[in-house]
Design a protein around this motif. Structure first.
Motif, mmCIF file in Angstrom:
data_model
loop_
_atom_site.group_PDB
_atom_site.id
_atom_site.type_symbol
_atom_site.label_atom_id
_atom_site.label_comp_id
_atom_site.label_asym_id
_atom_site.label_seq_id
_atom_site.Cartn_x
_atom_site.Cartn_y
_atom_site.Cartn_z
ATOM 1 N N VAL A 93 -13.103 -4.014 59.603
ATOM 2 C CA VAL A 93 -12.449 -3.325 60.716
ATOM 3 C C VAL A 93 -10.937 -3.523 60.618
ATOM 4 C CG1 VAL A 93 -12.252 -3.139 63.228
ATOM 5 C CG2 VAL A 93 -14.476 -3.613 62.172
ATOM 6 N N ALA A 94 -10.532 -4.750 60.311
ATOM 7 C CA ALA A 94 -9.103 -5.027 60.110
ATOM 8 C C ALA A 94 -8.573 -4.290 58.885
ATOM 9 C CB ALA A 94 -8.887 -6.531 59.955
ATOM 10 N N GLY A 99 -5.228 -5.226 72.744
ATOM 11 C CA GLY A 99 -5.520 -5.319 71.325
ATOM 12 C C GLY A 99 -4.281 -5.785 70.589
ATOM 13 N N ILE A 100 -4.119 -5.323 69.357
ATOM 14 C CA ILE A 100 -3.001 -5.790 68.523
ATOM 15 C C ILE A 100 -2.341 -4.620 67.784
ATOM 16 C CG2 ILE A 100 -3.879 -8.135 68.153
ATOM 17 C CD1 ILE A 100 -5.014 -7.084 65.440
ATOM 18 N N PHE A 101 -1.057 -4.778 67.543
ATOM 19 C CA PHE A 101 -0.349 -3.907 66.613
ATOM 20 C C PHE A 101 -0.236 -4.582 65.240
ATOM 21 C CE2 PHE A 101 1.256 -1.962 70.545
ATOM 22 C CZ PHE A 101 1.132 -0.619 70.231
ATOM 23 N N GLN A 102 -0.104 -5.921 65.276
ATOM 24 C CA GLN A 102 0.052 -6.700 64.043
ATOM 25 C C GLN A 102 -0.984 -7.828 64.039
ATOM 26 O OE1 GLN A 102 2.153 -5.649 61.786
ATOM 27 N NE2 GLN A 102 3.193 -4.136 63.081
ATOM 28 N N PHE A 103 -1.437 -8.207 62.843
ATOM 29 C CA PHE A 103 -2.370 -9.319 62.710
ATOM 30 C C PHE A 103 -1.652 -10.645 62.937
ATOM 31 C CE2 PHE A 103 -4.265 -6.152 59.644
ATOM 32 C CZ PHE A 103 -5.292 -5.772 60.499
ATOM 33 N N PRO A 125 -1.038 0.582 59.125
ATOM 34 C CA PRO A 125 0.135 -0.217 59.474
ATOM 35 C C PRO A 125 0.744 0.248 60.802
ATOM 36 C CG PRO A 125 0.211 0.418 57.171
ATOM 37 C CD PRO A 125 -0.930 1.173 57.776
ATOM 38 N N ASP A 126 1.033 -0.706 61.669
ATOM 39 C CA ASP A 126 1.683 -0.452 62.962
ATOM 40 C C ASP A 126 0.812 0.325 63.951
ATOM 41 O OD1 ASP A 126 4.043 -1.755 62.129
ATOM 42 O OD2 ASP A 126 4.720 0.074 61.133
ATOM 43 N N ALA A 127 -0.439 0.630 63.591
ATOM 44 C CA ALA A 127 -1.339 1.280 64.544
ATOM 45 C C ALA A 127 -1.884 0.238 65.523
ATOM 46 C CB ALA A 127 -2.492 1.951 63.810
ATOM 47 N N PHE A 128 -2.197 0.672 66.721
ATOM 48 C CA PHE A 128 -2.775 -0.222 67.715
ATOM 49 C C PHE A 128 -4.278 -0.317 67.485
ATOM 50 C CE2 PHE A 128 -4.664 -1.260 71.841
ATOM 51 C CZ PHE A 128 -3.885 -2.340 72.237
#
Length: 311
Positions: A57-58, A9-13, A63-66
């Motif tokens: 969802v985004a 997944g992502i930590f940042q967009f 912030p900074d969550a996975f």
């Protein structure tokens, strides 16, 4: 049983390079949940949208969550919760899992609510994961209609939802017309369906049902070209309101669609798949560790059908 599982997944967009892996402990599923070892998943446009920071969802991401990604799964049941009676360890299952607030199928294992899943043949092909979100979207787009003398127009007809919608519409007895810039694509030849270009579609007003999988400027143009009394279903949520506003101006009945998990519908889709009446076209297959390349490939816009990820 393994002690940990990998999840992507992502930590940042941002772009595909933001996709990364985290290692999580495997714990027992909750009462109504099933723990699944993933065989395959698939990439859907909503995954890219969320990765880029678009959609609710985004918006809910801290912030900074996975934020894990992925909604489709084909896999083996490893463990069931105390309240699950319909499935058992060893079963092969498919489903659209966690939609929309709790993605997480880009993983080696995933926790799913039992009522999101159906049991399938243990020798199921990896492509079957591509039937879930896209197939349910296609099925539900047509759910309010019965075949009549009107045509069903489908844009983005070579995409994941589009190529399934063409087949489902035909199975249900609709006259279906793909609207595509790739009118000579082998998909249409294989399905023996004649496509028209957007220019041809716009050359005269249309009376029928438009399934808008594109949204934006093209979706608006195509909706504006519908005659009063026609019907519209628009899928992209980002442009839903503007498309429906145009439909209202045109005296066209319109609605947006947010796909929902549905065991009965997924069973119908699977039965059509098993009988050979419905085919999931796989444009490309990647391994889970190559998830960045899978996203980049889909974003090129040259694919047809589904992009499958094997775990």
């Amino acid at each position: 049983m393994e002690k940990y599982f990998r999840q992507y997944g992502i930590f940042q967009f941002g772009g595909s390079t933001e996709l990364c892996e985290q290692l999580l402990p495997l714990t027992p599923p909750e009462s109504q949940q099933v723990l699944i070892q993933v065989i395959s998943t698939s990439v859907n446009p909503i995954d890219m949208k969320t990765r880029n920071g678009l959609g609710y969802v985004a918006a809910a991401k801290l912030p900074d969550a996975f934020l894990p990604l992925g909604y489709d799964v084909l896999g083996k049941v490893v463990q069931t919760g105390d309240g699950v009676t319909r499935l058992q360890p060893g079963d092969t299952v498919i489903g659209m899992v966690g939609f929309a607030a709790h993605p997480g199928c880009y993983a080696t294992h995933v926790y799913a609510d039992a009522d999101e899943l159906i049991k399938v043949d243990e020798k199921a092909d990896a492509s079957l994961s591509g039937l879930c979100l896209a197939g349910l979207t296609a099925w539900q787009a047509l759910a309010d209609f019965e075949p009549d003398n009107r045509s069903v127009y489908v844009n983005a007809a070579t995409g994941g939802v589009g190529h399934l919608l063409l087949q489902i519409a035909r199975l249900r007895g609709f006259e279906v017309i793909p609207v595509s810039r790739r009118t000579e694509h082998e998909l249409f030849e294989t399905l023996k369906i004649q496509a028209m270009t957007p220019t041809d579609y716009l050359a005269q007003p249309r009376d029928g049902i438009l399934i808008d999988l594109v949204g934006g400027a093209l979706g608006e143009q195509m909706t504006r070209n519908l005659l009063p009394g026609s019907d519209l279903v628009t899928i992209p949520t980002v442009t839903k309101e503007q498309i429906l506003a145009v439909a209202h101006e045109q005296q066209v009945r319109g609605r947006g669609l947010l796909v929902e998990a549905n065991q009965t519908q997924l069973t119908h889709l699977y039965e059509a798949f098993q009988s050979g009446q419905l085919k999931v076209v796989v444009s490309q297959q990647f391994e889970l560790s190559d998830i960045q390349r899978a996203h980049e490939y889909l974003e090129q816009g040259t694919h047809c059908g589904k992009v499958i990820i094997t775990a």
